[in-house]
Design a protein around this motif. Structure first.
Motif, PDB file in Angstrom:
ATOM      1  N   ILE A  17       2.603   4.321  35.668  1.00 38.00           N
ATOM      2  CA  ILE A  17       3.145   2.706  35.323  1.00 38.00           C
ATOM      3  C   ILE A  17       2.907   2.410  34.313  1.00 38.00           C
ATOM      4  O   ILE A  17       3.382   1.990  33.210  1.00 38.00           O
ATOM      5  CB  ILE A  17       2.609   1.834  37.047  1.00 38.00           C
ATOM      6  CG1 ILE A  17       3.378   2.730  38.307  1.00 38.00           C
ATOM      7  CG2 ILE A  17       2.991   0.697  36.676  1.00 38.00           C
ATOM      8  CD1 ILE A  17       2.853   1.651  39.321  1.00 38.00           C
ATOM      9  N   ALA A  18       1.552   2.661  33.909  1.00 41.72           N
ATOM     10  CA  ALA A  18       0.638   2.329  32.562  1.00 41.72           C
ATOM     11  C   ALA A  18       2.581   2.717  31.384  1.00 41.72           C
ATOM     12  O   ALA A  18       2.143   2.596  30.463  1.00 41.72           O
ATOM     13  CB  ALA A  18      -0.166   3.229  32.233  1.00 41.72           C
ATOM     14  N   THR A  31      -2.363  -0.874  28.634  1.00 38.19           N
ATOM     15  CA  THR A  31      -3.410  -0.704  28.969  1.00 38.19           C
ATOM     16  C   THR A  31      -4.317  -1.456  29.902  1.00 38.19           C
ATOM     17  O   THR A  31      -5.242  -0.986  30.826  1.00 38.19           O
ATOM     18  CB  THR A  31      -4.046  -1.704  27.364  1.00 38.19           C
ATOM     19  OG1 THR A  31      -3.394  -1.365  25.833  1.00 38.19           O
ATOM     20  CG2 THR A  31      -5.725  -1.309  27.274  1.00 38.19           C
ATOM     21  N   VAL A  32      -4.367  -2.728  30.534  1.00 36.87           N
ATOM     22  CA  VAL A  32      -4.903  -3.152  31.600  1.00 36.87           C
ATOM     23  C   VAL A  32      -4.838  -2.250  32.728  1.00 36.87           C
ATOM     24  O   VAL A  32      -4.969  -2.509  33.656  1.00 36.87           O
ATOM     25  CB  VAL A  32      -4.011  -4.779  31.459  1.00 36.87           C
ATOM     26  CG1 VAL A  32      -4.488  -5.414  32.650  1.00 36.87           C
ATOM     27  CG2 VAL A  32      -4.203  -5.548  30.184  1.00 36.87           C
ATOM     28  N   ILE A  33      -3.478  -2.018  33.016  1.00 44.12           N
ATOM     29  CA  ILE A  33      -2.466  -1.305  33.927  1.00 44.12           C
ATOM     30  C   ILE A  33      -3.357   0.405  34.106  1.00 44.12           C
ATOM     31  O   ILE A  33      -4.160   0.722  35.019  1.00 44.12           O
ATOM     32  CB  ILE A  33      -1.238  -0.826  34.184  1.00 44.12           C
ATOM     33  CG1 ILE A  33      -0.570  -2.327  34.502  1.00 44.12           C
ATOM     34  CG2 ILE A  33      -0.899  -0.127  35.220  1.00 44.12           C
ATOM     35  CD1 ILE A  33       0.817  -2.126  34.240  1.00 44.12           C
ATOM     36  N   ALA A  37      -5.941   1.276  36.545  1.00 41.73           N
ATOM     37  CA  ALA A  37      -5.666   2.802  37.291  1.00 41.73           C
ATOM     38  C   ALA A  37      -6.715   4.013  37.617  1.00 41.73           C
ATOM     39  O   ALA A  37      -6.486   5.240  37.801  1.00 41.73           O
ATOM     40  CB  ALA A  37      -4.282   3.884  36.470  1.00 41.73           C
ATOM     41  N   LEU A  38      -7.430   3.350  36.436  1.00 42.97           N
ATOM     42  CA  LEU A  38      -9.009   5.235  36.310  1.00 42.97           C
ATOM     43  C   LEU A  38      -9.679   4.459  36.955  1.00 42.97           C
ATOM     44  O   LEU A  38     -10.466   4.962  36.957  1.00 42.97           O
ATOM     45  CB  LEU A  38      -8.925   5.257  34.690  1.00 42.97           C
ATOM     46  CG  LEU A  38      -8.653   5.420  33.926  1.00 42.97           C
ATOM     47  CD1 LEU A  38      -8.299   5.256  32.214  1.00 42.97           C
ATOM     48  CD2 LEU A  38      -8.038   6.849  33.967  1.00 42.97           C
ATOM     49  N   LEU A  39      -9.738   3.420  37.426  1.00 43.48           N
ATOM     50  CA  LEU A  39     -11.102   2.493  38.312  1.00 43.48           C
ATOM     51  C   LEU A  39     -11.105   3.793  40.141  1.00 43.48           C
ATOM     52  O   LEU A  39     -12.205   3.897  40.039  1.00 43.48           O
ATOM     53  CB  LEU A  39     -10.277   1.549  39.330  1.00 43.48           C
ATOM     54  CG  LEU A  39     -11.534   0.325  37.921  1.00 43.48           C
ATOM     55  CD1 LEU A  39     -10.402  -0.841  38.521  1.00 43.48           C
ATOM     56  CD2 LEU A  39     -12.779   0.500  37.670  1.00 43.48           C
TER      57      LEU A  39
END
Length: 149
Positions: A17-18, A31-33, A37-39
């Motif tokens: 999605i990013a 960048t926010v997505i 997503a990496l969390l």
């Protein structure tokens, strides 16, 4: 094993999605997505995900014990008694100090409590007479003058 698969799948979907957001020239949103997503993978790799699961299980077990075990209710009663005793000790401690320091209920003027430095001597400055806070400085000034300092 299943947890790692779910975390990797969530991260992959979020990164896809990013990439779509970056393709549309929304770089800040992309960048926010990507950060979000990496969390899941980061939480799994550090062990914080299993720690959170352990904490949730412990809270659920404690809540079940709270409802079904009378010893837990007795523990709350002991804690409440402790708080009440502490509060009573504070209240009666303050009340005791007031009667002890009052000299049997007699009010004593602040000037009467201070010892006189010398007989027949006048204060070092006229403002010290009017202001009780400066009276101590006047006494100190008088002592220094006597010593020749």
């Amino acid at each position: 094993m299943l947890t790692s698969t779910v975390c990797v799948a969530l991260s992959a979907a979020g990164l896809a999605i990013a990439l779509l957001a970056a393709f549309r020239r929304r770089f800040r949103k992309a960048t926010v997505i990507a950060a979000a997503a990496l969390l899941p993978v980061g939480l799994y790799m550090t062990g914080l995900l299993s720690l959170a699961g352990t904490v949730v299980r412990a809270v659920v077990d404690w809540a079940a014990d709270l409802v079904f075990k009378p010893s837990v209710w007795a523990g709350f009663a002991v804690l409440a008694l402790s708080v009440v005793l502490y509060a009573l000790a504070r209240v009666f401690g303050r009340r005791g100090r007031v009667t002890e320091g009052g000299g049997g209920g007699r009010a004593v003027a602040p000037e009467a409590e201070k010892p006189a430095l010398g007989r027949g001597r006048k204060p070092a400055s006229k403002t010290a007479k009017n202001d009780p806070d400066l009276a101590e400085f006047g006494e100190i000034e008088e002592i220094l003058k006597r010593r020749g300092i």
